[in-house]
Design a protein around this motif. Sequence first.
Motif, PDB file in Angstrom:
ATOM      1  N   ASP A  44       0.863  -1.184   0.000  1.00  0.00           N
ATOM      2  CA  ASP A  44       0.000   0.000   0.000  1.00  0.00           C
ATOM      3  C   ASP A  44       0.899   1.233   0.000  1.00  0.00           C
ATOM      4  O   ASP A  44       1.724   1.404   0.906  1.00  0.00           O
ATOM      5  CB  ASP A  44      -0.880  -0.026   1.252  1.00  0.00           C
ATOM      6  CG  ASP A  44      -1.848   1.140   1.342  1.00  0.00           C
ATOM      7  OD1 ASP A  44      -1.712   2.135   0.583  1.00  0.00           O
ATOM      8  OD2 ASP A  44      -2.754   1.057   2.190  1.00  0.00           O
ATOM      9  N   PRO A  45       0.770   2.118  -0.991  1.00  0.00           N
ATOM     10  CA  PRO A  45       1.648   3.293  -1.052  1.00  0.00           C
ATOM     11  C   PRO A  45       1.464   4.255   0.121  1.00  0.00           C
ATOM     12  O   PRO A  45       2.291   5.130   0.332  1.00  0.00           O
ATOM     13  CB  PRO A  45       1.284   3.949  -2.387  1.00  0.00           C
ATOM     14  CG  PRO A  45      -0.042   3.410  -2.752  1.00  0.00           C
ATOM     15  CD  PRO A  45      -0.166   2.066  -2.115  1.00  0.00           C
ATOM     16  N   GLN A  46       0.410   4.058   0.893  1.00  0.00           N
ATOM     17  CA  GLN A  46       0.208   4.881   2.092  1.00  0.00           C
ATOM     18  C   GLN A  46       1.053   4.402   3.262  1.00  0.00           C
ATOM     19  O   GLN A  46       1.237   5.126   4.239  1.00  0.00           O
ATOM     20  CB  GLN A  46      -1.276   4.884   2.501  1.00  0.00           C
ATOM     21  CG  GLN A  46      -2.203   5.446   1.444  1.00  0.00           C
ATOM     22  CD  GLN A  46      -1.952   6.912   1.149  1.00  0.00           C
ATOM     23  OE1 GLN A  46      -1.707   7.714   2.050  1.00  0.00           O
ATOM     24  NE2 GLN A  46      -1.991   7.275  -0.117  1.00  0.00           N
ATOM     25  N   ASN A  47       1.564   3.162   3.172  1.00  0.00           N
ATOM     26  CA  ASN A  47       2.417   2.632   4.243  1.00  0.00           C
ATOM     27  C   ASN A  47       3.727   3.400   4.285  1.00  0.00           C
ATOM     28  O   ASN A  47       4.160   3.968   3.278  1.00  0.00           O
ATOM     29  CB  ASN A  47       2.705   1.142   4.030  1.00  0.00           C
ATOM     30  CG  ASN A  47       1.487   0.264   4.262  1.00  0.00           C
ATOM     31  OD1 ASN A  47       0.428   0.736   4.676  1.00  0.00           O
ATOM     32  ND2 ASN A  47       1.631  -1.016   3.977  1.00  0.00           N
ATOM     33  N   ALA A  48       4.350   3.375   5.427  1.00  0.00           N
ATOM     34  CA  ALA A  48       5.638   4.054   5.597  1.00  0.00           C
ATOM     35  C   ALA A  48       6.718   3.358   4.772  1.00  0.00           C
ATOM     36  O   ALA A  48       6.599   2.190   4.404  1.00  0.00           O
ATOM     37  CB  ALA A  48       6.041   4.057   7.072  1.00  0.00           C
ATOM     38  N   ILE A  49       7.761   4.098   4.498  1.00  0.00           N
ATOM     39  CA  ILE A  49       8.951   3.560   3.839  1.00  0.00           C
ATOM     40  C   ILE A  49       9.933   3.197   4.942  1.00  0.00           C
ATOM     41  O   ILE A  49      10.082   3.922   5.924  1.00  0.00           O
ATOM     42  CB  ILE A  49       9.561   4.603   2.877  1.00  0.00           C
ATOM     43  CG1 ILE A  49       8.608   4.834   1.707  1.00  0.00           C
ATOM     44  CG2 ILE A  49      10.943   4.173   2.390  1.00  0.00           C
ATOM     45  CD1 ILE A  49       8.990   5.989   0.822  1.00  0.00           C
ATOM     46  N   ILE A  50      10.577   2.063   4.784  1.00  0.00           N
ATOM     47  CA  ILE A  50      11.611   1.684   5.733  1.00  0.00           C
ATOM     48  C   ILE A  50      12.950   1.824   5.025  1.00  0.00           C
ATOM     49  O   ILE A  50      13.109   1.423   3.874  1.00  0.00           O
ATOM     50  CB  ILE A  50      11.391   0.273   6.308  1.00  0.00           C
ATOM     51  CG1 ILE A  50      12.410  -0.003   7.418  1.00  0.00           C
ATOM     52  CG2 ILE A  50      11.394  -0.780   5.223  1.00  0.00           C
ATOM     53  CD1 ILE A  50      12.024  -1.127   8.343  1.00  0.00           C
ATOM     54  N   TYR A  51      13.893   2.446   5.717  1.00  0.00           N
ATOM     55  CA  TYR A  51      15.210   2.727   5.154  1.00  0.00           C
ATOM     56  C   TYR A  51      16.251   2.019   5.990  1.00  0.00           C
ATOM     57  O   TYR A  51      16.294   2.160   7.210  1.00  0.00           O
ATOM     58  CB  TYR A  51      15.465   4.240   5.156  1.00  0.00           C
ATOM     59  CG  TYR A  51      16.799   4.605   4.569  1.00  0.00           C
ATOM     60  CD1 TYR A  51      16.990   4.596   3.192  1.00  0.00           C
ATOM     61  CD2 TYR A  51      17.871   4.951   5.378  1.00  0.00           C
ATOM     62  CE1 TYR A  51      18.224   4.920   2.644  1.00  0.00           C
ATOM     63  CE2 TYR A  51      19.103   5.281   4.834  1.00  0.00           C
ATOM     64  CZ  TYR A  51      19.269   5.256   3.468  1.00  0.00           C
ATOM     65  OH  TYR A  51      20.482   5.561   2.916  1.00  0.00           O
ATOM     66  N   GLN A  52      17.082   1.237   5.330  1.00  0.00           N
ATOM     67  CA  GLN A  52      18.179   0.554   6.014  1.00  0.00           C
ATOM     68  C   GLN A  52      19.322   1.551   6.166  1.00  0.00           C
ATOM     69  O   GLN A  52      19.913   1.963   5.173  1.00  0.00           O
ATOM     70  CB  GLN A  52      18.608  -0.668   5.206  1.00  0.00           C
ATOM     71  CG  GLN A  52      19.619  -1.487   5.918  1.00  0.00           C
ATOM     72  CD  GLN A  52      19.831  -2.789   5.208  1.00  0.00           C
ATOM     73  OE1 GLN A  52      19.403  -3.810   5.691  1.00  0.00           O
ATOM     74  NE2 GLN A  52      20.500  -2.766   4.078  1.00  0.00           N
ATOM     75  N   PHE A  78      17.394   0.451  11.059  1.00  0.00           N
ATOM     76  CA  PHE A  78      16.409   0.969  10.118  1.00  0.00           C
ATOM     77  C   PHE A  78      15.875   2.317  10.584  1.00  0.00           C
ATOM     78  O   PHE A  78      15.955   2.664  11.751  1.00  0.00           O
ATOM     79  CB  PHE A  78      15.211   0.008   9.998  1.00  0.00           C
ATOM     80  CG  PHE A  78      15.548  -1.348   9.471  1.00  0.00           C
ATOM     81  CD1 PHE A  78      15.824  -1.532   8.125  1.00  0.00           C
ATOM     82  CD2 PHE A  78      15.569  -2.453  10.309  1.00  0.00           C
ATOM     83  CE1 PHE A  78      16.124  -2.789   7.621  1.00  0.00           C
ATOM     84  CE2 PHE A  78      15.860  -3.721   9.814  1.00  0.00           C
ATOM     85  CZ  PHE A  78      16.141  -3.880   8.468  1.00  0.00           C
ATOM     86  N   ALA A  79      15.314   3.053   9.645  1.00  0.00           N
ATOM     87  CA  ALA A  79      14.577   4.278   9.949  1.00  0.00           C
ATOM     88  C   ALA A  79      13.244   4.206   9.216  1.00  0.00           C
ATOM     89  O   ALA A  79      13.137   3.578   8.162  1.00  0.00           O
ATOM     90  CB  ALA A  79      15.351   5.511   9.495  1.00  0.00           C
ATOM     91  N   ILE A  80      12.248   4.834   9.783  1.00  0.00           N
ATOM     92  CA  ILE A  80      10.931   4.910   9.159  1.00  0.00           C
ATOM     93  C   ILE A  80      10.799   6.290   8.518  1.00  0.00           C
ATOM     94  O   ILE A  80      11.103   7.301   9.141  1.00  0.00           O
ATOM     95  CB  ILE A  80       9.812   4.716  10.209  1.00  0.00           C
ATOM     96  CG1 ILE A  80       9.853   3.300  10.768  1.00  0.00           C
ATOM     97  CG2 ILE A  80       8.443   5.021   9.629  1.00  0.00           C
ATOM     98  CD1 ILE A  80       9.506   2.227   9.769  1.00  0.00           C
TER      99      ILE A  80
END
Length: 183
Positions: A44-52, A78-80
């Motif tokens: 779902d594009p509304q979900n957050a992005i997780i960044y390593q 990770f970061a949100i």
Amino acid sequence: MVQLGELAEIVSGSNIVRLSESQQDRKYTTADFEHDFYTMKLADPQNAIIYQQSSSMPHMSATILSDANKEKVISQIFAIIRIDVSRLNPWYLCYLLNQSQEVAHKCSQCLQGSVIVRLSAQLMKSVRIPLPDMTVQQNIGELYATALYQNHLEIMQANRKLTGILAVLRKKIEQKKEIINHE
């Protein structure tokens, strides 16, 4: 060019040593990340992005969290990233963070740490990204997510074929052994 912090809220994950036992059981893993990365087209594009935040897997730094993983506890590697989807397409941002040499160069200039090199959430906010109109972002993001997903499906299909061929070979070898043993 615009600073990522103008379009997103970025929060680092928790120190895993400080997590309770129940939180440890719900911890987001690198296997979860890899799954989310290859199947981000389905997210779902509304979900957050997780960044390593560390650079252990080149070209696999950002993905959209799947519904199955969006409630998991995120560790400090990770970061949100929560973005304004009216101004920034999530798949386009993942493309930039994973593939753009210009963004990678800017991020590498901001890396911190002597043991585990990582990009802090605060410094990540200062990274400048190109911001074309939304149609261009959507086209790039859609192509990128689709290509990753198709590659994932092809690899899964190839693995199934290999498993089938190996099973046939094992069966043939067993048949040959039986013939030899009966002679």
